[in-house]
Design an enzyme around this catalytic site. Structure first.
Site, PDB file in Angstrom:
ATOM      1  N   HIS A  59      -5.664  -1.172  -4.284  1.00 53.09           N
ATOM      2  CA  HIS A  59      -6.063  -0.061  -3.434  1.00 53.09           C
ATOM      3  C   HIS A  59      -6.952   0.844  -4.252  1.00 53.09           C
ATOM      4  O   HIS A  59      -6.624   1.186  -5.379  1.00 53.09           O
ATOM      5  CB  HIS A  59      -4.825   0.658  -2.891  1.00 53.09           C
ATOM      6  CG  HIS A  59      -4.023  -0.246  -2.019  1.00 53.09           C
ATOM      7  ND1 HIS A  59      -2.973  -0.998  -2.488  1.00 53.09           N
ATOM      8  CD2 HIS A  59      -4.193  -0.611  -0.718  1.00 53.09           C
ATOM      9  CE1 HIS A  59      -2.504  -1.748  -1.515  1.00 53.09           C
ATOM     10  NE2 HIS A  59      -3.224  -1.540  -0.432  1.00 53.09           N
ATOM     11  N   ARG A 108       7.341 -11.208   4.858  1.00 50.88           N
ATOM     12  CA  ARG A 108       7.058 -10.984   6.278  1.00 50.88           C
ATOM     13  C   ARG A 108       7.840 -12.009   7.073  1.00 50.88           C
ATOM     14  O   ARG A 108       7.841 -13.188   6.733  1.00 50.88           O
ATOM     15  CB  ARG A 108       5.552 -11.132   6.553  1.00 50.88           C
ATOM     16  CG  ARG A 108       4.763 -10.060   5.831  1.00 50.88           C
ATOM     17  CD  ARG A 108       3.278 -10.149   6.062  1.00 50.88           C
ATOM     18  NE  ARG A 108       2.613  -9.114   5.273  1.00 50.88           N
ATOM     19  CZ  ARG A 108       1.301  -8.964   5.206  1.00 50.88           C
ATOM     20  NH1 ARG A 108       0.504  -9.775   5.897  1.00 50.88           N
ATOM     21  NH2 ARG A 108       0.779  -8.008   4.470  1.00 50.88           N
ATOM     22  N   CYS A 123       0.786  -1.228   0.000  1.00 49.45           N
ATOM     23  CA  CYS A 123       0.000   0.000   0.000  1.00 49.45           C
ATOM     24  C   CYS A 123       0.824   1.287   0.000  1.00 49.45           C
ATOM     25  O   CYS A 123       0.479   2.218  -0.737  1.00 49.45           O
ATOM     26  CB  CYS A 123      -1.043   0.009   1.109  1.00 49.45           C
ATOM     27  SG  CYS A 123      -0.621  -0.891   2.576  1.00 49.45           S
ATOM     28  N   ASP A 181      -3.221  -7.606  -4.817  1.00 48.69           N
ATOM     29  CA  ASP A 181      -3.498  -6.474  -3.942  1.00 48.69           C
ATOM     30  C   ASP A 181      -4.014  -5.307  -4.759  1.00 48.69           C
ATOM     31  O   ASP A 181      -3.481  -5.011  -5.821  1.00 48.69           O
ATOM     32  CB  ASP A 181      -2.166  -6.084  -3.283  1.00 48.69           C
ATOM     33  CG  ASP A 181      -2.355  -5.357  -1.978  1.00 48.69           C
ATOM     34  OD1 ASP A 181      -3.508  -5.213  -1.537  1.00 48.69           O
ATOM     35  OD2 ASP A 181      -1.340  -4.929  -1.402  1.00 48.69           O
ATOM     36  N   GLN A 201       0.587 -11.002  -3.063  1.00 46.97           N
ATOM     37  CA  GLN A 201      -0.803 -10.603  -2.863  1.00 46.97           C
ATOM     38  C   GLN A 201      -1.402 -10.142  -4.183  1.00 46.97           C
ATOM     39  O   GLN A 201      -0.717  -9.488  -4.968  1.00 46.97           O
ATOM     40  CB  GLN A 201      -0.871  -9.442  -1.875  1.00 46.97           C
ATOM     41  CG  GLN A 201      -0.391  -9.788  -0.490  1.00 46.97           C
ATOM     42  CD  GLN A 201      -0.478  -8.586   0.432  1.00 46.97           C
ATOM     43  OE1 GLN A 201      -0.009  -7.498   0.099  1.00 46.97           O
ATOM     44  NE2 GLN A 201      -1.085  -8.761   1.587  1.00 46.97           N
ATOM     45  N   LYS A 205     -12.920  -4.129   8.727  1.00 48.34           N
ATOM     46  CA  LYS A 205     -12.757  -4.970   7.539  1.00 48.34           C
ATOM     47  C   LYS A 205     -13.865  -5.996   7.417  1.00 48.34           C
ATOM     48  O   LYS A 205     -14.444  -6.433   8.408  1.00 48.34           O
ATOM     49  CB  LYS A 205     -11.373  -5.628   7.598  1.00 48.34           C
ATOM     50  CG  LYS A 205     -11.341  -7.107   7.881  1.00 48.34           C
ATOM     51  CD  LYS A 205      -9.921  -7.637   7.957  1.00 48.34           C
ATOM     52  CE  LYS A 205      -9.866  -8.771   8.966  1.00 48.34           C
ATOM     53  NZ  LYS A 205      -8.541  -9.291   9.239  1.00 48.34           N
ATOM     54  N   HIS A 249      -8.499  -1.024   0.964  1.00 47.22           N
ATOM     55  CA  HIS A 249      -7.544  -2.096   0.632  1.00 47.22           C
ATOM     56  C   HIS A 249      -8.357  -3.338   0.333  1.00 47.22           C
ATOM     57  O   HIS A 249      -9.294  -3.630   1.061  1.00 47.22           O
ATOM     58  CB  HIS A 249      -6.680  -2.508   1.831  1.00 47.22           C
ATOM     59  CG  HIS A 249      -5.870  -1.443   2.451  1.00 47.22           C
ATOM     60  ND1 HIS A 249      -4.509  -1.480   2.448  1.00 47.22           N
ATOM     61  CD2 HIS A 249      -6.214  -0.320   3.127  1.00 47.22           C
ATOM     62  CE1 HIS A 249      -4.043  -0.438   3.110  1.00 47.22           C
ATOM     63  NE2 HIS A 249      -5.054   0.288   3.522  1.00 47.22           N
TER      64      HIS A 249
END
Length: 657
Positions: A405, A383, A354, A403, A401, A486, A532
């Site tokens: 945004h 991670r 992000c 991912d 991911q 979320k 997100h």
RNA sequence: GCCGGCGUGGCUCAAUUGGCAGAGCAGCCGCCUUGUAAGCGGCAGGUUAGGGGUUCAAGUCCCCUCGCCGGCUCCA
């Protein structure tokens, strides 16, 4: 009228009069084996519970969820009794029922060995056989403290009474919010006290009515769930309403083991975790790579159609970026340690995409006309998962991911969330998952930033979007990340296990921290709202879930090898090659098995590789320009004209069946 | 990270409890020419996870490291 006072109770929906002193069991005419407890005014009670005027009584059967929980809780007691008989120095922790079983924690000097478990199980059989009676006895806090002076953990729980839910997960079964009770296990004939435990109950009437149980494993567990506390030794067991139900459960576990993605990944040559690379870092082999690419390609196409724009960002960045985003404050422990470059400059592997996407948003002035702006990336992140938690592809240290945004105006947010959720669920269905529920994670005041109003508003918008889907909605209080609420999509797989899939999160933190702005139609500068969302979450993890869901037998559109041509003799290889060419021209992944194995062996190999279509050809087929199908389920369709066979395969793949 | 268990050819597992590391499958080379889940024969493959120690002798016993498995804690 007799002098015996009467009570009026409600039984099976109708009112009845019974003599005073009647127990719930008597009123229900319970046999104690199928009906093992009662619900009185909504509260679970022992069958021996004496009824009061106006009580509403319902049966609890052993094969209901509630009944099994009582059975398991009672079995946990039996186990604890067995442990203390064999290991008199063992101190009791807590012993609640859990999904599919129960556990009990003990403080012992030496961890239990597999051999100890066998001895404990045997001792439990004896206790079951004896038929000890579970007898409830209310006690004052003071009396409980005296009686349990030798059980330090129980004493601690008494001190926490009322706040039991905070004491530890499962502690509520030991001490309820009201009065304390002790359950005595009494010898059926002599009435002698065999064992006792601080417990809220209810329990089975006797140990004899435990139909089937098994001890599963032992492991350490922190007392009251905190790593600051000492570790106790936990024994897990399972108990069921019948021997068949136990057997079915054990069969289910075997089935789950066969589906384990780590096992299938090796068997099907999809991916591996070379020691040389490091824990939690996977490599995808060609066959796994094909599946992954098919997954990604389809996802990419759908995102393109849904108005996403594709971006790419690097894997490493200066620490300053994660100071700005706040990740270093909140998640430094979960990040790989920095490398020092360029005169002491700290660089980190990125744990999140992000901040990078925010930089893209902020790279120039933005107009309201551009919103919603949807930036998408297959972004690989790293991670530093603690060594004990790494688990195949589902908990890895490096993963990708899907991912995105989304930056939009506050007004656009409800509509965007609504269409987003629909998009997410549709896409998951295309991959073959179709049994969902939604989870709404709300604020943890201890671990969050932002005003109450903004949280409340965002949570409400998420809730409305979720409810609109008409799916089951489960609340997860305090489960949100620090920066916003979320929704997560939970999917049930082919054998009923649930997996957290997609997440959609509203973020109040980052637009602020990155000072993101767009220019509104009135010329003013406004802060965009940021959403997100990840659909697969992690591609690796989603891959693992699908692998387990399908038990390796991927639908044809995802199968690494979609068709294997199997010649009856070597002479038929060229014939099959011509068929294969037609299939390849349609984009079908086809291989011809021209090894010197016998045809039966080739079928066996293709079957073990879970190939959707086997095309056989010998003289019979070649003579009429045909091939013979053998499908993955073993069924056949012989003598199919080549063009028809090609059309059938192509249609199955195109339609993602 | 914590507790426990485990680590022998690519895979699944043996090896008298301290006494010559072995088999099946997979692989490679042949033979067989075959109709819906294993045809036959041969060859090759291991510094027993890595390092250190005890011992005349270690896959086996002890210590350290790495990795895996089952839990706990954690999971943006």
């Amino acid at each position: 009228m007799s002098a015996v006072p009467e009570l009026r109770i409600t039984l099976a929906g109708s009112e009845r009069a019974v003599a005073a002193g009647t127990t719930a069991g008597q009123a229900l005419e319970a046999d104690g084996r199928t009906v093992i407890a009662a619900r009185v005014n909504g509260e679970p009670r022992d069958l021996a519970h004496e009824l009061a005027d106006g009580d509403v009584v319902e049966p609890i059967t052993i094969d209901s969820d509630e009944g099994r929980a009582i059975l398991r809780h009672s079995t946990a007691h039996i186990m604890a009794q067995a442990v203390q008989e064999l290991f008199p120095e063992a101190k009791l922790g807590i012993g609640p029922p859990i999904e599919n079983g129960f556990y009990y924690d003990f403080d012992v000097a030496e961890p239990f060995t597999p051999d100890d478990l066998k001895r404990i199980e045997k001792k439990m059989q004896e206790i079951v056989k004896q038929g000890q009676r579970f007898a409830r006895r209310p006690v004052t806090d003071e009396a409980a403290r005296t009686e349990l002076a030798g059980e330090p953990y129980k004493l601690e729980l008494i001190g926490l009474k009322g706040g039991a839910s905070e004491a530890a997960e499962g502690a509520g079964v030991e001490v309820g919010a009201g009065e304390l009770t002790i359950y005595d296990n009494l010898h059926p004939r002599t009435g002698e006290l065999c064992w006792k435990d601080l417990c809220r109950g209810p329990h089975l009437p006797t140990t004899k009515v435990v139909p089937a149980f098994k001890l599963m494993r032992s492991a350490a567990a922190y007392w009251r769930g905190s790593e600051k506390n000492p570790q106790l030794q936990r024994i897990y067991g399972t108990a069921w309403e019948s021997k068949d139900a136990l057997k079915a459960y054990l069969t289910f576990l075997e089935e789950a083991e066969k589906r384990d993605h780590r096992r299938l990944g090796a068997e099907l040559d999809l991916f591996s975790f070379p020691d040389e690379i490091g824990s939690g870092l996977a490599v995808f082999h060609p066959k796994g790579g094909v599946i992954r690419r098919a997954m990604e390609d389809y996802s990419r196409r759908r995102h393109e159609e849904a108005g996403y724009e594709f971006v790419y960002t690097p894997h490493a960045t200066k620490g300053r970026l994660f100071e700005k985003s706040g990740h270093l404050d909140w998640y430094a422990d979960g990040m790989y340690p920095p490398m020092q470059l360029d005169e002491g400059q700290d660089y980190y592997l990125k744990p999140m995409n992000c901040p990078m996407h925010n930089l893209i948003f902020g790279s120039r002035g933005r107009s309201y006309r551009e919103l919603p702006l949807r930036l998408f990336e297959f972004g690989t992140v790293y991670r530093y998962e603690k060594s004990g938690v790494v688990h195949g592809l589902t908990r890895a240290r490096g993963f990708t991911q899907d991912d995105a945004h989304i930056y939009c105006t506050p007004e656009q947010m409800p509509g965007e969330l609504d269409s987003l959720l629909t998009f997410v669920l549709d896409l998951l269905r295309d991959y073959g998952l179709d049994d969902f529920y939604l989870e709404l994670s709300t604020r943890d005041p201890e671990k969050s930033i932002g005003s109450d109003e903004i949280w409340e508003e965002a949570t409400q918008i998420l809730r409305e979007a979720a409810e609109k889907q008409g799916l089951e909605l489960v609340l997860d209080p305090g489960g949100a990340a620090f920066y916003g609420p979320k929704i997560s999509v939970q999917a049930r797989d082919a054998i009923g296990r649930t997996w957290q899939m997609s997440t959609i999160q509203v973020d109040f933190n980052l637009p602020e921290r990155f000072d993101l702005e767009y220019q509104a139609s009135d010329g003013s500068r406004q802060r965009p709202v940021m959403i997100h969302r990840a659909l697969f979450g992690s591609i690796e993890r989603f891959f693992a879930v699908l692998l387990e869901h399908y038990a390796g037998a991927f639908p044809a559109w995802l199968a690494p090898v979609q068709v294997v041509g199997i010649p009856i003799t070597d002479e038929h290889v060229p014939y099959l090659e011509r068929v294969a060419e037609k299939l390849r021209a349609e984009g079908i992944r086809v291989e011809i098995d021209s090894s010197d194995d016998r045809m039966q062996k080739k079928i066996r190999n293709a079957q073990k590789q879970k190939v959707p279509f086997m095309l056989l050809a010998g003289d019979e087929d070649a003579g009429k320009a045909a091939v013979s199908f053998r499908y993955r389920d073993g069924s056949q369709n012989n003598g199919v004209p080549i063009d028809e066979a090609v059309a059938e395969i192509v249609a199955t793949v195109r339609e993602r069946r």
